[in-house]
Design an enzyme around this catalytic site. Structure first.
Site, PDB file in Angstrom:
ATOM      1  CG  ASN A  47     -14.236  -5.318  -2.114  1.00 51.06           C
ATOM      2  OD1 ASN A  47     -14.799  -6.432  -2.665  1.00 51.06           O
ATOM      3  ND2 ASN A  47     -13.700  -5.574  -0.711  1.00 51.06           N
ATOM      4  CG  ASP A  48     -10.619  -4.630   0.368  1.00 50.81           C
ATOM      5  OD1 ASP A  48     -11.498  -3.976   0.425  1.00 50.81           O
ATOM      6  OD2 ASP A  48     -10.249  -5.452   1.321  1.00 50.81           O
ATOM      7  CG  PHE A 107     -11.925 -12.467   1.961  1.00 56.13           C
ATOM      8  CD1 PHE A 107     -12.977 -12.890   1.097  1.00 56.13           C
ATOM      9  CD2 PHE A 107     -12.464 -12.122   3.303  1.00 56.13           C
ATOM     10  CE1 PHE A 107     -14.206 -13.128   1.242  1.00 56.13           C
ATOM     11  CE2 PHE A 107     -13.979 -12.323   3.590  1.00 56.13           C
ATOM     12  CZ  PHE A 107     -14.548 -12.933   2.396  1.00 56.13           C
ATOM     13  NE  ARG A 172     -11.828  -9.015   7.113  1.00 53.72           N
ATOM     14  CZ  ARG A 172     -12.568  -9.370   8.112  1.00 53.72           C
ATOM     15  NH1 ARG A 172     -12.833 -10.630   8.786  1.00 53.72           N
ATOM     16  NH2 ARG A 172     -13.317  -8.402   8.691  1.00 53.72           N
TER      17      ARG A 172
HETATM   18  C1  FRU Z   1     -12.197  -5.026   3.537  1.00 56.93           C
HETATM   19  C2  FRU Z   1     -12.700  -6.372   3.680  1.00 56.93           C
HETATM   20  C3  FRU Z   1     -11.245  -7.353   3.889  1.00 56.93           C
HETATM   21  C4  FRU Z   1     -11.793  -8.631   3.102  1.00 56.93           C
HETATM   22  C5  FRU Z   1     -12.422  -8.175   1.957  1.00 56.93           C
HETATM   23  C6  FRU Z   1     -13.339  -8.911   1.515  1.00 56.93           C
HETATM   24  O1  FRU Z   1     -12.820  -3.993   2.565  1.00 56.93           O
HETATM   25  O2  FRU Z   1     -13.696  -6.531   4.217  1.00 56.93           O
HETATM   26  O3  FRU Z   1     -11.129  -7.398   5.132  1.00 56.93           O
HETATM   27  O4  FRU Z   1     -10.448  -9.425   3.014  1.00 56.93           O
HETATM   28  O5  FRU Z   1     -12.917  -6.747   2.273  1.00 56.93           O
HETATM   29  O6  FRU Z   1     -13.814  -8.782   0.259  1.00 56.93           O
END
Ligand code: FRU
Length: 511
Positions: A47-48, A107, A172
């Site tokens: 993801n991110d 994260f 976060r």
């Molecule tokens: C955004 C998120 C962040 C977090 C991460 C966890 O997509 O929810 O806020 O750090 O993904 O994977």
């Protein structure tokens, strides 16, 4: 400013990192089975984007990563590097959730250079020792561009540093930058009314941090946690990007759930507050979240985002990787609007140019040489007698993804219903192209303002599993993932009257 003390695994044995590295090497999926020039994980879930930065002459991109399955799981940071933002080299996993303070996940966060070292600042998630749920704190790992070590002093920022009433469980995604000899950290948070905000902290050495201010907050209807903030100066203004959870749809601007939005405004350095203008969407497609930017050595500010969406994703059975990044985009501001253009480096990978000039289109048409699934194609609709013009991409037996432009209302509709899904995810999204009047006088015009716009340009970038549309040279973008078999390479145009178009199309080739 002393060096941050990187330690060889305080309570983490290093086993999780070694295991993840071995796993991703053993099970890496051939590049040929993934998109050509968009970043994808070697195996498993992504993801991110994280730690998007320039270090030692290369662009580094880390990402939220769970190598062991195509679903979200304990978060690691995967790692790739590039010389030109098009061709990415896989590096070993950078950090794994292997200490007591990050056992629930590493994260999202940033990377920045300090004293010649590459510093990762990430959210370390742990179980709350005094109650239910988790605590989200900010921690550091120091490295040389390949190997990273977590520091003794972790976590360097804890929720206790925040004022009363702000969440310790949803705190976060630190973005860190250096300004006037001080390090600043913007991180996402939420207050007791579940309204999103961004807090600002500062430090001289990155080891010891102090709370500065609430940089910006949701004063209206802009969702819960403001995830993944980014804050930077661009073309004489300041820009704040945030990805709020739980938003409500509003006109053609926002959709339900997780959105990525931006504000262009000014930063009051004394008060440490950001005064943003009207919030706008960053992308109007189905798949765009958690964008991050970095500054290249040549001065360009580049944005990259996760080309996926939390509520809207489908994981195809049999596919061993999941999630990809958008094409990196050069950003700038014009009349208060963030303009996004594909990085110019894509032009070096163009081949097999096909051009049509003043081509009349009526009814349904396909054109000789206009097809493909890894392409860069600009279609300029110059005028004519028509109201509706549609482009079908990734078209094959039973498949297509359609973009329809309605000339009167200025609305572009994306429809990926026939893009290979086996699940009822959101497939249709509509967005309104800003009129010339809005661009010159600020946002807020009506559909009538569109009378002044007769020409529209639509640049489509396809890379097997995705389509990114850049309207009018980056004024608006729509990004979407597709699951259509790669054999569906057709492109077809249709028009309810007679339109006159120019087309310039290239294949993108990586070898
Ligand atoms: C955004 C998120 C962040 C977090 C991460 C966890 O997509 O929810 O806020 O750090 O993904 O994977």
């Amino acid at each position: 400013m002393g060096k941050l003390n990187g330690m060889p695994d305080k309570d983490g044995s290093g086993e999780k990192l070694v295991a993840a590295r071995e796993y991703e090497t053993k099970y890496e999926i051939a590049r040929g089975e993934r998109p050509l020039f968009h970043v994808t994980p070697p195996v498993g879930w992504m993801n991110d984007p994280n730690g998007f930065s320039v270090y030692d002459g290369k662009v580094h991109l880390f990402y939220q990563y769970h190598p062991y399955s195509t679903e979200w799981g304990p978060m690691h940071w995967g790692h790739q590097v590039s010389d030109d933002l098009m061709r990415w080299e896989q590096l070993p996993v950078a950090i794994a959730p292997d200490t007591t303070y990050d056992a629930e996940g590493c994260f999202s966060g940033t990377a920045i250079e300090k004293d010649g070292e590459h510093i990762l600042i990430y959210t370390s998630v742990m179980k709350n020792p005094d109650g239910d749920g988790v605590l989200q704190n900010q921690s550091i790992a120091v490295g040389d561009g390949i190997t990273y070590k977590k520091i003794q002093n972790n976590p360097v920022v804890t929720g206790d540093m925040l004022p009363e009433g702000l969440s310790r469980a949803d705190f976060r995604d630190p973005k860190v930058w250096l300004e006037d000899g001080r390090y600043y950290m913007a991180a996402g948070c939420v207050d007791q009314d579940n309204k999103g905000l961004v807090v600002l902290l500062s430090s001289t050495d990155m080891d010891s941090w102090t709370f500065e201010s609430v940089l910006a907050r949701n004063e209206g209807n802009l969702g819960g946690v403001w995830e993944c903030p980014d804050f930077f100066k661009l073309d004489d203004h300041h820009v704040l990007l945030v990805s709020p959870t739980g938003m409500k749809a509003e006109g053609y601007e926002f959709h339900n759930g997780n959105n990525s939005i931006y504000f262009v405004g000014e930063f009051d350095k004394n008060e440490k507050k950001f005064e943003g203008g009207e919030p706008l969407s960053l992308d109007y497609g189905t798949d765009f979240y958690a964008p991050q930017t970095t500054l290249l050595l040549d001065g360009r500010r580049i944005m990259i985002a996760w080309m996926q969406s939390w509520h809207n994703l489908w994981i195809p059975g049999g596919q061993k990787w999941q999630g990809m990044m958008t094409l990196p985009r050069e950003i700038s501001i014009k009349n208060g609007i963030l303009i996004q253009k594909p990085v110019r480096e894509i032009e070096s990978y163009r081949a097999d140019k096909v051009v049509y000039t003043d081509e009349p289109i009526s009814g349904q048409r396909s054109l000789e040489g206009i097809a493909g699934r890894s392409i860069d194609m600009t279609l300029t609709i110059k005028g004519g007698e028509y109201n509706s013009f549609a482009v079908d991409l990734a078209k094959g037996e039973g498949y297509y993804t359609r973009f329809t432009y309605d000339r009167c209302s200025g609305i572009i509709e994306l429809d990926r219903t026939f893009a290979g899904f086996e699940r009822d995810v959101v497939c249709i999204r509509r967005a309104r192209v800003k009129s010339d009047a809005e661009l010159h006088e600020g946002i807020g015009g009506t559909a009538d303002d569109r009378a002044d716009r007769d020409e529209i340009s639509l640049r489509f970038i396809l890379d097997r599993n995705s389509i990114e549309l850049f309207v009018d040279d980056g004024l608006m973008t729509m990004s979407t993932t597709i699951y259509t078999p790669v054999t569906a390479t057709g492109i077809e145009f249709s028009c309810d009257g007679k339109a006159v178009v120019d087309i310039e199309k290239y294949d993108i080739k990586m070898s």
